[in-house]
Design a protein around this motif. Structure first.
Motif, PDB file in Angstrom:
ATOM      1  N   ASN B 118      25.803  10.892  22.854  1.00  0.00           N
ATOM      2  CA  ASN B 118      25.289   9.541  23.093  1.00  0.00           C
ATOM      3  C   ASN B 118      24.502   9.019  21.894  1.00  0.00           C
ATOM      4  O   ASN B 118      24.433   7.817  21.655  1.00  0.00           O
ATOM      5  CB  ASN B 118      24.379   9.523  24.323  1.00  0.00           C
ATOM      6  N   LEU B 119      23.879   9.955  21.145  1.00  0.00           N
ATOM      7  CA  LEU B 119      23.122   9.533  19.956  1.00  0.00           C
ATOM      8  C   LEU B 119      24.084   9.036  18.885  1.00  0.00           C
ATOM      9  O   LEU B 119      23.818   8.051  18.197  1.00  0.00           O
ATOM     10  CB  LEU B 119      22.285  10.695  19.416  1.00  0.00           C
ATOM     11  N   ALA B 122      25.130   5.681  19.910  1.00  0.00           N
ATOM     12  CA  ALA B 122      24.071   4.690  19.710  1.00  0.00           C
ATOM     13  C   ALA B 122      24.055   4.203  18.265  1.00  0.00           C
ATOM     14  O   ALA B 122      23.965   3.003  18.008  1.00  0.00           O
ATOM     15  CB  ALA B 122      22.712   5.283  20.081  1.00  0.00           C
ATOM     16  N   HIS B 136      21.878  10.650   9.385  1.00  0.00           N
ATOM     17  CA  HIS B 136      20.712  10.278  10.198  1.00  0.00           C
ATOM     18  C   HIS B 136      20.722  10.882  11.597  1.00  0.00           C
ATOM     19  O   HIS B 136      19.699  10.889  12.266  1.00  0.00           O
ATOM     20  CB  HIS B 136      20.621   8.755  10.338  1.00  0.00           C
ATOM     21  N   VAL B 137      21.886  11.322  12.055  1.00  0.00           N
ATOM     22  CA  VAL B 137      21.944  11.852  13.417  1.00  0.00           C
ATOM     23  C   VAL B 137      22.293  13.345  13.411  1.00  0.00           C
ATOM     24  O   VAL B 137      21.477  14.180  13.788  1.00  0.00           O
ATOM     25  CB  VAL B 137      22.974  11.102  14.290  1.00  0.00           C
ATOM     26  N   PRO B 140      19.855  15.805  10.972  1.00  0.00           N
ATOM     27  CA  PRO B 140      18.452  15.892  11.419  1.00  0.00           C
ATOM     28  C   PRO B 140      18.304  16.403  12.851  1.00  0.00           C
ATOM     29  O   PRO B 140      17.415  17.201  13.128  1.00  0.00           O
ATOM     30  CB  PRO B 140      17.935  14.450  11.323  1.00  0.00           C
ATOM     31  N   GLU B 141      19.201  15.968  13.745  1.00  0.00           N
ATOM     32  CA  GLU B 141      19.057  16.397  15.145  1.00  0.00           C
ATOM     33  C   GLU B 141      19.385  17.879  15.306  1.00  0.00           C
ATOM     34  O   GLU B 141      18.844  18.543  16.179  1.00  0.00           O
ATOM     35  CB  GLU B 141      19.963  15.557  16.058  1.00  0.00           C
ATOM     36  N   HIS B 216      11.072  18.748  17.903  1.00  0.00           N
ATOM     37  CA  HIS B 216      10.143  17.796  18.525  1.00  0.00           C
ATOM     38  C   HIS B 216      10.549  17.449  19.943  1.00  0.00           C
ATOM     39  O   HIS B 216      10.190  16.413  20.446  1.00  0.00           O
ATOM     40  CB  HIS B 216      10.063  16.515  17.691  1.00  0.00           C
ATOM     41  N   ASP B 217      11.374  18.305  20.560  1.00  0.00           N
ATOM     42  CA  ASP B 217      11.754  17.944  21.929  1.00  0.00           C
ATOM     43  C   ASP B 217      11.245  18.971  22.938  1.00  0.00           C
ATOM     44  O   ASP B 217      10.572  19.904  22.586  1.00  0.00           O
ATOM     45  CB  ASP B 217      13.273  17.797  22.056  1.00  0.00           C
TER      46      ASP B 217
END
Lengths: 344, 217
Positions: B118-119, B122, B136-137, B140-141, B216-217
């Protein structure tokens, strides 16, 4: 000059043998809030993907600000998508970026120079009421706050259109109200055109000025929200969707309803009043003019698309043709649901 | 404990560090792009091409199936071409990297696949290009997972580097075999094992700390 931000003309989309959208046409004027409602599988998601230029319809045209996005080459769709803000049900924030970093992403994608970004981000954070949270990580926020970030991110590049995909479905009722108020405020202050896709009629009632009801890929209603809510007859699909939020006859009474008027009994009617009529003390007037007793059993007066709207189940003693005529002056869609015989 | 033994261990530790660090770096430089390609070419990926994804997966699996000691030997001509010699620490980096690249690629692939699609959607809807989505997705994620996977790769490389003694690369493993095992010098062997335990523990601790810092989650 075309004032419509969105014009959907005869759009169809099939997936194999399944028809997701069948000859769908509607338009959205600048500054309107259009609600698109339907059950799951009605074609809402397919419509949204087509509107967001993430998918192409098999036939028909979709004009965004007069530009047909169905024939644009792939390379030109990328800048076009930057003119459309997306708000998602599950927020879809990057966990690797702070709140400010998430809002910065669409600016970076659109090539806004680094020096101009902080000011824009601060303004967006202020707009959604999160000025103090720019340096937090998404995981530290509540659901409502995450959606505020989602909205700020969608607004970053001054979109012509905001598409909300079940934007409040993952939120609790209080937070839903706050987010809907925020969307209504943005609509008023920025004059932004919004399309809300939802399965919740309550969301539509609160902020949508216009309503499209989808069922199995077809449009079954397409009119101002107030007109659909107040209409005498609705399609079966609309009726079913509305019933969740409409007042209903209390079950104990429903069991006693009969079709024929009974002497000394009461009539149970559904009274819907749109606009200024909603404020009239109609039931008191009935008492004064006809000497009958009228009581609200369910419902009340709320606001739909910024207009007062009363939707009530009322019991009236001594119901007769004169009273019916008196009431239908105010509510042409008035419906007698049945009669309750007097006790013993 | 003699001065000689301390010198030997210090030198071997340095050689192991060099081999692990250099081949680890090459494993990321080679493995991460491979992993991105495998993820992007899957059905529903950024540039779907399932046959190519399958072919790439097959090549990666073949490389992983070859025992390291065999790889070391069959790569000798290649190593000679690249490094100029097939002996020594620098020469060992070639087969070590070639073993580590597919290893890290598979580990990185798992982390990249775990990124919420979904990211990607988005950022796609925001008007992001494929490269922006990767930058960017996806990376980093997946970064906390990639760092954890890199830590595992470094520790596996530490183990594999022991075999590099076969081409005279030196290092701690080689020292333990030659002095400890072949000469029955229990003191050297135990010392080397202690140094290796510390070496691995430090890598793991640093990797965990960095991975947690990035999460960070």
């Amino acid at each position: 000059m075309d004032v419509n931000v969105v014009d959907v003309r005869h759009v169809s989309r099939r997936f194999g043998g399944h028809v997701a959208l069948d000859d769908v046409s509607f338009s959205v004027a600048r500054g309107e809030i259009l609600g698109v409602i339907g059950r799951s599988g009605a074609g809402k998601s397919s419509l949204l993907r087509c509107l967001g230029a993430l998918d192409r319809p098999d036939s028909g045209q979709i004009l965004i600000e007069g530009q047909d996005i169905t024939t644009l080459p792939q390379a030109q769709l990328v800048p076009l998508r930057r003119r459309i803000g997306f708000v998602f049900q599950h927020f879809n924030l990057l966990s690797s970026r702070t709140v400010a970093g998430n809002i910065s992403l669409p600016l970076e994608i659109a090539g806004v120079p680094r020096a101009q970004r902080p000011e824009r981000i601060a303004a967006l954070l202020a707009l959604v009421g999160l000025s103090a949270h720019g340096d937090k990580w998404p995981a530290q926020l509540s659901g409502g706050q995450k959606q505020r970030v989602g909205i700020a991110r969608a607004l970053a590049n001054d979109p012509a259109l905001l598409l909300c995909d079940e934007a409040t479905s993952a939120l609790d009722p209080e937070t839903t109200t706050a987010i809907l108020d925020l969307l209504a405020e943005i609509n008023r202050e920025l004059g932004l055109t919004i399309i809300l896709i939802t399965h919740e009629m309550d969301v539509i009632r609160r902020i949508a000025t216009h309503l499209v009801v989808l069922d199995q890929g077809h449009i079954v209603e397409n009119a101002p929200t107030l007109a659909i809510m107040g209409a005498a007859t609705q399609s079966a699909v609309t009726e079913a969707l509305l019933s969740e939020t409409q007042p209903q006859v209390p079950p104990a009474l429903r069991a006693r309803l009969v079709a024929e008027p009974a002497p000394d009994g009461w009539a149970i009617i559904r009274l819907r009043l749109a606009g200024e009529a909603a404020w009239q003390p109609l039931l008191s007037l009935l008492g004064q003019q006809y000497g009958v007793e009228a009581t609200v059993l369910q419902g009340g007066t709320t606001e739909i698309a910024g207009q007062p709207f009363a939707d009530q189940i009322v019991s009236v003693t001594g119901y007769c043709a004169e009273i019916h005529d008196f009431l239908t002056q105010f509510d042409p869609s008035l419906k007698v649901l049945g009669h309750v015989p007097a006790d013993h | 404990m003699s001065r000689l033994i301390i010198d030997l261990i210090a030198r071997a530790t340095w050689e192991t560090t060099i081999m692990v660090a250099c081949s680890g770096l090459l494993a990321v430089l080679g493995g991460l792009p491979l992993a991105l390609l495998m993820v992007a070419m899957r059905r529903g990926g950024l540039m779907p091409c399932p046959p190519a994804a399958r072919l790439l997966g097959l090549v990666v699996d073949i490389l992983r199936a070859i025992p390291f000691i065999i790889l070391l030997v069959i790569l000798i001509p290649v190593t000679r071409m690249i490094v100029g010699t097939s002996l020594g620490t620098a020469a060992a980096i070639v087969p070590l990297s070639l073993a580590a690249i597919p290893y890290f690629a598979r580990i990185a692939e798992v982390s990249l696949r775990a990124v919420d699609p979904n990211l990607v959607d988005a950022v796609h809807a925001m008007g992001g290009t494929r490269w922006m989505i990767v930058r960017h997705v996806l990376i980093p994620e997946a970064l906390p997972g990639l760092v954890a996977g890199f830590t595992v790769t470094l520790i596996t490389l530490t183990g594999a580097s022991a075999m590099a003694g076969a081409v005279g690369a030196g290092g701690l493993g080689d020292l333990a075999i030659r002095y400890g095992y072949q000469r029955f010098n229990t003191q050297v062997m135990s010392l080397v094992v202690v140094v290796l335990i510390v070496f691995v523990a430090v890598i793991q601790a640093a990797g965990n700390a960095l991975s947690n810092h990035l999460r960070h989650d």
